[in-house]
Design a protein around this motif. Structure first.
Motif, short mmCIF file in Angstrom:
data_model
loop_
_atom_site.label_atom_id
_atom_site.label_comp_id
_atom_site.label_asym_id
_atom_site.label_seq_id
_atom_site.Cartn_x
_atom_site.Cartn_y
_atom_site.Cartn_z
N MET A 131 0.82 -1.20 0.00
CA MET A 131 0.00 0.00 0.00
C MET A 131 0.86 1.25 0.00
N GLY A 132 1.96 1.20 0.77
CA GLY A 132 2.82 2.36 0.86
C GLY A 132 3.34 2.81 -0.49
N GLU A 133 3.74 1.83 -1.33
CA GLU A 133 4.25 2.18 -2.66
C GLU A 133 3.17 2.87 -3.49
N LEU A 134 1.95 2.41 -3.38
CA LEU A 134 0.85 3.01 -4.13
C LEU A 134 0.64 4.46 -3.69
N TYR A 135 0.59 4.68 -2.40
CA TYR A 135 0.43 6.05 -1.90
C TYR A 135 1.60 6.94 -2.32
N ALA A 136 2.81 6.40 -2.25
CA ALA A 136 3.99 7.18 -2.64
C ALA A 136 3.92 7.55 -4.12
N ALA A 137 3.50 6.60 -4.96
CA ALA A 137 3.39 6.87 -6.39
C ALA A 137 2.35 7.94 -6.69
N MET A 138 1.32 8.00 -5.85
CA MET A 138 0.27 9.01 -6.04
C MET A 138 0.66 10.35 -5.42
N GLY A 139 1.80 10.38 -4.72
CA GLY A 139 2.25 11.62 -4.09
C GLY A 139 1.70 11.85 -2.70
N SER A 140 1.03 10.85 -2.14
CA SER A 140 0.49 10.95 -0.78
C SER A 140 1.54 10.43 0.20
N ILE A 141 2.54 11.24 0.43
CA ILE A 141 3.71 10.82 1.19
C ILE A 141 3.36 10.46 2.63
N GLU A 142 2.55 11.26 3.28
CA GLU A 142 2.19 10.96 4.67
C GLU A 142 1.46 9.63 4.78
N GLN A 143 0.55 9.35 3.85
CA GLN A 143 -0.16 8.07 3.88
C GLN A 143 0.80 6.91 3.60
N ALA A 144 1.72 7.13 2.68
CA ALA A 144 2.72 6.10 2.39
C ALA A 144 3.55 5.82 3.63
N ARG A 145 4.02 6.87 4.26
CA ARG A 145 4.85 6.71 5.45
C ARG A 145 4.07 6.03 6.57
N HIS A 146 2.78 6.34 6.69
CA HIS A 146 1.93 5.69 7.70
C HIS A 146 1.90 4.17 7.45
N CYS A 147 1.74 3.77 6.20
CA CYS A 147 1.74 2.33 5.87
C CYS A 147 3.07 1.69 6.23
N TYR A 148 4.15 2.39 5.94
CA TYR A 148 5.47 1.85 6.25
C TYR A 148 5.69 1.76 7.75
N ARG A 149 5.18 2.74 8.49
CA ARG A 149 5.31 2.68 9.96
C ARG A 149 4.56 1.48 10.52
N LEU A 150 3.38 1.21 9.94
CA LEU A 150 2.62 0.04 10.38
C LEU A 150 3.40 -1.24 10.09
N ALA A 151 4.04 -1.28 8.94
CA ALA A 151 4.84 -2.46 8.58
C ALA A 151 6.04 -2.59 9.52
#
Length: 161
Positions: A1-21
């Motif tokens: 999920m993080g990669e998808l958010y990062a690709a869309m430019g939603s950095i905070e959401q991407a980072r949130h997914c990575y923090r959960l991981a």
């Protein structure tokens, strides 16, 4: 999920997914590498540098090639952004040496050639920049072809099942 958010430019959401991981696997190098990428996207070079540098040092001790190469490319991009072309060049060339030595993926080679293109452009060496840009384009086409073949194979497997 993080990669998808990062690709869309939603950095905070991407980072949130990575923090959960990371919560379950806080030592995961691949997740920390992706976190570093998000800081790069935000141009927060100091934080990204810390992640990449730590990963590079950790991975060098155990020869974790994909992490080493990803870290070197990240460090090279930071050095380029800071106009430290000497260190940027060392990291880009080093990533290609590791890719060649360990038979690493075309994607890493493509990224290395792309970084070298940018470094030589910044240095005003148009001849070398063009040379590496041609290699980058050739490798980019190979990566696209590989991805297409994998997708096609996946469809064939599903149809056969």
């Amino acid at each position: 999920m993080g990669e998808l958010y990062a690709a869309m430019g939603s950095i905070e959401q991407a980072r949130h997914c990575y923090r959960l991981a990371l919560a379950g696997t806080w030592k995961s190098k691949i997740v920390r590498l992706k976190v570093a990428h998000t800081y790069m996207q935000e141009k927060d070079y100091d934080v990204a540098f810390k992640y990449y540098n730590d990963l590079y040092n950790e991975s060098s001790r155990v020869t974790d090639v994909n992490i080493i190469i990803g870290s070197m490319l990240g460090l090279g991009r930071i050095y380029l952004a800071r106009n430290d072309l000497k260190n940027a060049l060392a990291m880009a060339e080093g990533s290609l040496v590791h890719s060649a030595r360990w038979g690493n993926t075309r994607q890493n080679k493509r990224d290395g050639y792309g970084l070298l293109t940018a470094i030589y452009e910044a240095a005003g060496n148009d001849r070398k920049a063009l040379e590496y840009h041609k290699l980058y384009e050739a490798m980019k086409d190979s990566v696209v072809s590989d991805n297409f073949k994998r997708t096609l194979f996946g469809f064939q497997q599903e149809a056969a099942a």
